[in-house]
Scaffold this motif. Structure first.
Motif, PDB file in Angstrom:
ATOM      1  N   MET A  70       0.845  -1.161   0.000  1.00  0.00           N
ATOM      2  CA  MET A  70       0.000   0.000   0.000  1.00  0.00           C
ATOM      3  C   MET A  70       0.898   1.232   0.000  1.00  0.00           C
ATOM      4  SD  MET A  70      -2.265   0.730   3.457  1.00  0.00           S
ATOM      5  CE  MET A  70      -3.797   0.976   2.654  1.00  0.00           C
ATOM      6  N   LYS A  71       0.501   2.221  -0.796  1.00  0.00           N
ATOM      7  CA  LYS A  71       1.294   3.443  -0.935  1.00  0.00           C
ATOM      8  C   LYS A  71       0.405   4.660  -0.754  1.00  0.00           C
ATOM      9  CE  LYS A  71       4.242   1.367  -4.462  1.00  0.00           C
ATOM     10  NZ  LYS A  71       4.749   1.503  -5.819  1.00  0.00           N
ATOM     11  N   LYS A  72       0.985   5.725  -0.219  1.00  0.00           N
ATOM     12  CA  LYS A  72       0.248   6.968  -0.064  1.00  0.00           C
ATOM     13  C   LYS A  72       1.227   8.135  -0.113  1.00  0.00           C
ATOM     14  CE  LYS A  72      -3.762   8.483   2.178  1.00  0.00           C
ATOM     15  NZ  LYS A  72      -4.778   8.111   3.113  1.00  0.00           N
ATOM     16  N   THR A  73       0.844   9.184  -0.842  1.00  0.00           N
ATOM     17  CA  THR A  73       1.653  10.396  -0.913  1.00  0.00           C
ATOM     18  C   THR A  73       1.123  11.404   0.099  1.00  0.00           C
ATOM     19  OG1 THR A  73       2.125  10.009  -3.244  1.00  0.00           O
ATOM     20  CG2 THR A  73       2.457  12.248  -2.425  1.00  0.00           C
ATOM     21  N   ILE A  74       2.041  11.951   0.893  1.00  0.00           N
ATOM     22  CA  ILE A  74       1.695  12.893   1.959  1.00  0.00           C
ATOM     23  C   ILE A  74       2.655  14.074   1.903  1.00  0.00           C
ATOM     24  CG2 ILE A  74       1.487  13.188   4.462  1.00  0.00           C
ATOM     25  CD1 ILE A  74       0.968  10.176   4.644  1.00  0.00           C
ATOM     26  N   THR A  75       2.142  15.267   2.174  1.00  0.00           N
ATOM     27  CA  THR A  75       2.988  16.458   2.227  1.00  0.00           C
ATOM     28  C   THR A  75       3.461  16.688   3.657  1.00  0.00           C
ATOM     29  OG1 THR A  75       1.774  17.456   0.393  1.00  0.00           O
ATOM     30  CG2 THR A  75       3.079  18.947   1.760  1.00  0.00           C
ATOM     31  N   VAL A  76       4.748  16.904   3.822  1.00  0.00           N
ATOM     32  CA  VAL A  76       5.332  17.206   5.131  1.00  0.00           C
ATOM     33  C   VAL A  76       5.096  18.688   5.401  1.00  0.00           C
ATOM     34  CG1 VAL A  76       7.463  17.285   6.482  1.00  0.00           C
ATOM     35  CG2 VAL A  76       7.068  15.399   4.891  1.00  0.00           C
ATOM     36  N   THR A  77       4.262  18.987   6.389  1.00  0.00           N
ATOM     37  CA  THR A  77       3.910  20.379   6.675  1.00  0.00           C
ATOM     38  C   THR A  77       4.604  20.931   7.912  1.00  0.00           C
ATOM     39  OG1 THR A  77       1.941  19.644   7.868  1.00  0.00           O
ATOM     40  CG2 THR A  77       1.663  20.209   5.538  1.00  0.00           C
ATOM     41  N   ASN A  78       5.273  20.077   8.649  1.00  0.00           N
ATOM     42  CA  ASN A  78       5.995  20.525   9.833  1.00  0.00           C
ATOM     43  C   ASN A  78       6.965  21.646   9.462  1.00  0.00           C
ATOM     44  OD1 ASN A  78       7.024  20.412  12.539  1.00  0.00           O
ATOM     45  ND2 ASN A  78       8.771  19.295  11.740  1.00  0.00           N
ATOM     46  N   GLU A  79       7.003  22.695  10.259  1.00  0.00           N
ATOM     47  CA  GLU A  79       7.798  23.894   9.959  1.00  0.00           C
ATOM     48  C   GLU A  79       9.249  23.611   9.589  1.00  0.00           C
ATOM     49  OE1 GLU A  79       9.244  27.942  12.266  1.00  0.00           O
ATOM     50  OE2 GLU A  79       7.409  26.941  12.922  1.00  0.00           O
ATOM     51  N   ARG A  80       9.863  22.675  10.251  1.00  0.00           N
ATOM     52  CA  ARG A  80      11.272  22.372   9.979  1.00  0.00           C
ATOM     53  C   ARG A  80      11.468  21.091   9.180  1.00  0.00           C
ATOM     54  NH1 ARG A  80      13.862  23.666  15.849  1.00  0.00           N
ATOM     55  NH2 ARG A  80      13.326  25.873  15.912  1.00  0.00           N
ATOM     56  N   GLY A  81      10.382  20.543   8.681  1.00  0.00           N
ATOM     57  CA  GLY A  81      10.495  19.316   7.911  1.00  0.00           C
ATOM     58  C   GLY A  81      10.802  18.119   8.794  1.00  0.00           C
ATOM     59  N   MET A  82      11.420  17.130   8.200  1.00  0.00           N
ATOM     60  CA  MET A  82      11.747  15.892   8.916  1.00  0.00           C
ATOM     61  C   MET A  82      13.168  15.994   9.461  1.00  0.00           C
ATOM     62  SD  MET A  82       9.191  13.442   8.544  1.00  0.00           S
ATOM     63  CE  MET A  82      10.006  11.861   8.479  1.00  0.00           C
ATOM     64  N   HIS A  83      13.315  16.722  10.555  1.00  0.00           N
ATOM     65  CA  HIS A  83      14.605  16.815  11.225  1.00  0.00           C
ATOM     66  C   HIS A  83      14.715  15.675  12.241  1.00  0.00           C
ATOM     67  CE1 HIS A  83      12.823  18.753  14.822  1.00  0.00           C
ATOM     68  NE2 HIS A  83      12.053  19.395  13.956  1.00  0.00           N
ATOM     69  N   PHE A  84      15.671  15.740  13.133  1.00  0.00           N
ATOM     70  CA  PHE A  84      15.993  14.611  14.006  1.00  0.00           C
ATOM     71  C   PHE A  84      14.802  14.076  14.806  1.00  0.00           C
ATOM     72  CE2 PHE A  84      17.611  12.767  17.984  1.00  0.00           C
ATOM     73  CZ  PHE A  84      18.349  11.722  17.462  1.00  0.00           C
ATOM     74  N   ARG A  85      14.120  14.924  15.538  1.00  0.00           N
ATOM     75  CA  ARG A  85      13.033  14.447  16.397  1.00  0.00           C
ATOM     76  C   ARG A  85      11.873  13.845  15.597  1.00  0.00           C
ATOM     77  NH1 ARG A  85      12.130  19.167  20.486  1.00  0.00           N
ATOM     78  NH2 ARG A  85      10.423  17.873  21.190  1.00  0.00           N
ATOM     79  N   PRO A  86      11.408  14.485  14.526  1.00  0.00           N
ATOM     80  CA  PRO A  86      10.363  13.832  13.735  1.00  0.00           C
ATOM     81  C   PRO A  86      10.798  12.498  13.120  1.00  0.00           C
ATOM     82  CG  PRO A  86      10.386  16.163  13.250  1.00  0.00           C
ATOM     83  CD  PRO A  86      11.600  15.870  14.088  1.00  0.00           C
ATOM     84  N   CYS A  87      12.041  12.420  12.680  1.00  0.00           N
ATOM     85  CA  CYS A  87      12.538  11.151  12.118  1.00  0.00           C
ATOM     86  C   CYS A  87      12.538  10.054  13.175  1.00  0.00           C
ATOM     87  CB  CYS A  87      13.935  11.329  11.528  1.00  0.00           C
ATOM     88  SG  CYS A  87      13.948  12.239   9.971  1.00  0.00           S
ATOM     89  N   CYS A  88      12.941  10.404  14.381  1.00  0.00           N
ATOM     90  CA  CYS A  88      12.944   9.430  15.475  1.00  0.00           C
ATOM     91  C   CYS A  88      11.516   8.999  15.814  1.00  0.00           C
ATOM     92  CB  CYS A  88      13.620  10.008  16.711  1.00  0.00           C
ATOM     93  SG  CYS A  88      15.409  10.166  16.553  1.00  0.00           S
ATOM     94  N   ALA A  89      10.591   9.965  15.845  1.00  0.00           N
ATOM     95  CA  ALA A  89       9.194   9.646  16.148  1.00  0.00           C
ATOM     96  C   ALA A  89       8.592   8.751  15.072  1.00  0.00           C
ATOM     97  CB  ALA A  89       8.388  10.934  16.275  1.00  0.00           C
ATOM     98  N   PHE A  90       8.884   9.045  13.816  1.00  0.00           N
ATOM     99  CA  PHE A  90       8.382   8.246  12.702  1.00  0.00           C
ATOM    100  C   PHE A  90       8.899   6.816  12.821  1.00  0.00           C
ATOM    101  CE2 PHE A  90       8.190   6.440   8.523  1.00  0.00           C
ATOM    102  CZ  PHE A  90       7.091   7.015   7.903  1.00  0.00           C
ATOM    103  N   ALA A  91      10.204   6.661  13.021  1.00  0.00           N
ATOM    104  CA  ALA A  91      10.807   5.326  13.105  1.00  0.00           C
ATOM    105  C   ALA A  91      10.300   4.556  14.320  1.00  0.00           C
ATOM    106  CB  ALA A  91      12.328   5.439  13.142  1.00  0.00           C
ATOM    107  N   GLU A  92      10.157   5.243  15.443  1.00  0.00           N
ATOM    108  CA  GLU A  92       9.659   4.581  16.653  1.00  0.00           C
ATOM    109  C   GLU A  92       8.242   4.052  16.430  1.00  0.00           C
ATOM    110  OE1 GLU A  92       8.580   5.680  21.285  1.00  0.00           O
ATOM    111  OE2 GLU A  92      10.078   6.897  20.241  1.00  0.00           O
ATOM    112  N   LEU A  93       7.397   4.873  15.824  1.00  0.00           N
ATOM    113  CA  LEU A  93       6.035   4.436  15.526  1.00  0.00           C
ATOM    114  C   LEU A  93       6.038   3.315  14.489  1.00  0.00           C
ATOM    115  CD1 LEU A  93       2.995   4.831  15.939  1.00  0.00           C
ATOM    116  CD2 LEU A  93       3.080   6.640  14.204  1.00  0.00           C
ATOM    117  N   ALA A  94       6.828   3.439  13.460  1.00  0.00           N
ATOM    118  CA  ALA A  94       6.906   2.427  12.401  1.00  0.00           C
ATOM    119  C   ALA A  94       7.301   1.061  12.959  1.00  0.00           C
ATOM    120  CB  ALA A  94       7.891   2.869  11.318  1.00  0.00           C
ATOM    121  N   ASN A  95       8.174   1.059  13.940  1.00  0.00           N
ATOM    122  CA  ASN A  95       8.644  -0.198  14.523  1.00  0.00           C
ATOM    123  C   ASN A  95       7.583  -0.941  15.325  1.00  0.00           C
ATOM    124  OD1 ASN A  95      11.502  -0.989  13.964  1.00  0.00           O
ATOM    125  ND2 ASN A  95      11.771   1.188  14.397  1.00  0.00           N
ATOM    126  N   LYS A  96       6.452  -0.315  15.568  1.00  0.00           N
ATOM    127  CA  LYS A  96       5.370  -0.964  16.312  1.00  0.00           C
ATOM    128  C   LYS A  96       4.524  -1.876  15.423  1.00  0.00           C
ATOM    129  CE  LYS A  96       5.002   2.642  19.770  1.00  0.00           C
ATOM    130  NZ  LYS A  96       4.127   3.625  20.429  1.00  0.00           N
TER     131      LYS A  96
END
Length: 90
Positions: A1-27
């Motif tokens: 399954m694929k989905k295109t999403i726009t990153v709207t966070n002010e600073r983009g995917m910096h360290f903390r968002p990347c960590c949050a994404f990976a942590e959630l993905a690992n669940k």
């Protein structure tokens, strides 16, 4: 399954968002990848995501494949659309 999403966070995917994404993905019991700029990055590895340098306004494609793909996609989309609110503002 694929989905295109726009990153709207002010600073983009910096360290903390990347960590949050990976942590959630690992669940989830599925393979998760992020496609950006013609490259594919492992969604369960924060440092690999960080190497993508994804700025605000970028469109990314999330790819989930496996048993929990629907649950994973829903959760990751919610995280991105919330602009990582719980992580960055909490």
């Amino acid at each position: 399954m694929k989905k295109t999403i726009t990153v709207t966070n002010e600073r983009g995917m910096h360290f903390r968002p990347c960590c949050a994404f990976a942590e959630l993905a690992n669940k989830f019991d599925c393979n998760i990848f992020v496609k950006y700029g013609g490259q594919i990055y492992r969604g369960k590895t924060s440092m690999h995501l960080l190497s993508a340098w994804i700025p605000q306004g970028s469109e990314i494609e999330i790819i989930c494949d496996g048993k929990d793909e629907k649950k994973a996609m829903t959760a990751l989309e919610k995280l991105i659309k919330s602009e990582f609110e719980e992580i960055l503002k909490g």
